[in-house]
Design a protein around this motif. Structure first.
Motif: not given
Length: 401
Positions: A314-326
């Motif tokens: 996963l070190a070579d994989t990009r994160v394209i977004r992040c979200y947080a929920g409750l």
């Protein structure tokens, strides 16, 4: 959507639990109106993963409850009008600390004795099935019947099926008050008018305590923030859903011997779900920051680090977004599925991270209560009474019109 002036039951909340309650009430012939302040899956249900699982509960009554709830999805996949991408592909619980192996083996035996389909892989078995797994991972307890789905499509399907069975759907509608006559609920006030009713079900997740406070009812639920990272599309990296054994420890509030101070502070534990789109969802975190849903870069970084520990590629994989929920949390980490001291008022919340997986069984149980039936299984330990939050809750029979 349409409005209505009377209903036998009003469900407040259009997430997975609320739409399931409305759906089962409608299927059971109850005149029901569903009220949601936004659109369906507007809150927590669109800011979570889609796990429907049994791996995160120890053997016992609650484990069996979760298994029954999971089984209901196989039938729902046949009658709901929307493909909610239900995949019973299993989930693996990864072990990276030798000190946890005995406990994991005991969990394996206990779950197997409950009839849950589990298998235990040693290091060699795990390498055979997951060649990209990290070198320090020792074993994997597989819950072969655990599932995943698309939560937003689930909510849409439940709402549409409720409507097809006679329910009235009111989206973009805010509840402004609840009226009572003595010890009985009578009316839901909304910004689109009054709805006179015999029964109200509070199924609004972390917003339920605010609604309950309108009638002086204390519901001990607080919001837990959880992060989800989404990667770019990847191929041939991972075979199914995984979580680390440390997730169970973090969920139970226990200190983990191999966790960094930052992991402990933010409650970070590895959870992975490959999506139908080819992306990977990564979690998880546990923070209590009120109603804040803004992702925190510090938490994102620690989740990414923990994910690389289990899957170095996963070190070579990009994160394209992040979200947080409750997630709606109760003091004992179990839901509230219960009548209350007010006749006709019911509570369905507090499922924390299991709201998706327990939505259908919650809908079925609340429908039974509203119709004056005793629940088909013992859920007395999910009563609001257990917190001593007010007057004793009524039995299902006496709480019905």
């Amino acid at each position: 959507m349409s409005s209505k002036h009377t209903a036998r039951a009003v469900v407040i909340g259009g997430g997975a639990v609320g739409t399931a309650v409305a759906c089962y009430l409608a299927m059971d012939g109850v005149d029901v109106t569903l009220v949601e302040r936004g659109e369906f899956a507007w809150g927590s249900s669109r800011r979570c993963d889609g796990h429907v699982v049994t791996y995160d509960t120890p053997p016992g009554a609650y484990s069996q409850f979760c298994k029954y709830g999971q089984d209901m999805f196989h039938e729902a996949a046949k009658f709901l009008p929307v493909d909610f991408e239900f995949s019973p592909e299993g989930l693996g619980l990864l072990v990276d600390d030798e000190r946890d192996l005995d406990t994991v083996r005991a969990n394996y035996e206990g779950k197997k004795n409950e009839g849950i389909d589990v298998t235990l892989w040693d290091r060699d078995d795990l390498r055979h099935h997951e060649p990209n797994i990290g070198d320090g991972i020792l074993a994997c307890l597989n819950f072969n019947g655990d599932c995943k789905l698309n939560p937003m499509r689930l909510c849409q399907g439940l709402a549409l099926h409720a409507e097809a069975n006679g329910a009235t759907l009111m989206t973009r509608t805010s509840v402004t008050g609840l009226r009572t006559d003595g010890e009985r609920i009578t009316t839901v006030e909304t910004d689109k008018g009054l709805i006179h009713t015999e029964n109200v079900i509070l199924a609004a997740g972390v917003w339920t305590p605010l609604l309950a406070d309108m009638v002086g009812l204390a519901v001990p639920v607080r919001p837990r923030q959880g992060h989800v990272l989404v990667t770019e599309r990847v191929r041939n990296l991972v075979g199914k859903n995984y979580a680390e054994y440390g997730y169970l420890l973090a969920k139970g509030g226990k200190t983990r011997s191999n966790a960094t101070p930052e992991m402990e502070h933010f409650g970070v534990a590895f959870v992975l779900e490959p999506s139908h789109a080819g992306t990977i969802l990564l979690g998880s975190s546990r923070r209590y920051v009120g109603m804040d849903i803004r992702p925190d870069p510090r938490v994102m970084r620690i989740i990414a680090q923990r994910a690389r520990h289990f899957y170095p590629a996963l070190a070579d994989t990009r994160v394209i977004r992040c979200y947080a929920g409750l997630r709606p949390c109760t003091p004992d980490a179990k839901p509230i599925i219960s009548p209350t001291h007010l006749q006709g008022l019911f509570v369905a919340t507090g499922h924390e991270g299991n709201g998706i997986g327990l939505s259908l069984i919650t809908g079925k149980l609340i429908s039974e209560m509203v119709r004056g039936q005793d629940p088909f299984m013992d859920i007395s330990y999910m009563s609001l009474d257990r917190f001593g939050s007010g007057a004793a809750a009524l039995s299902a029979t006496t709480a019905t019109a």
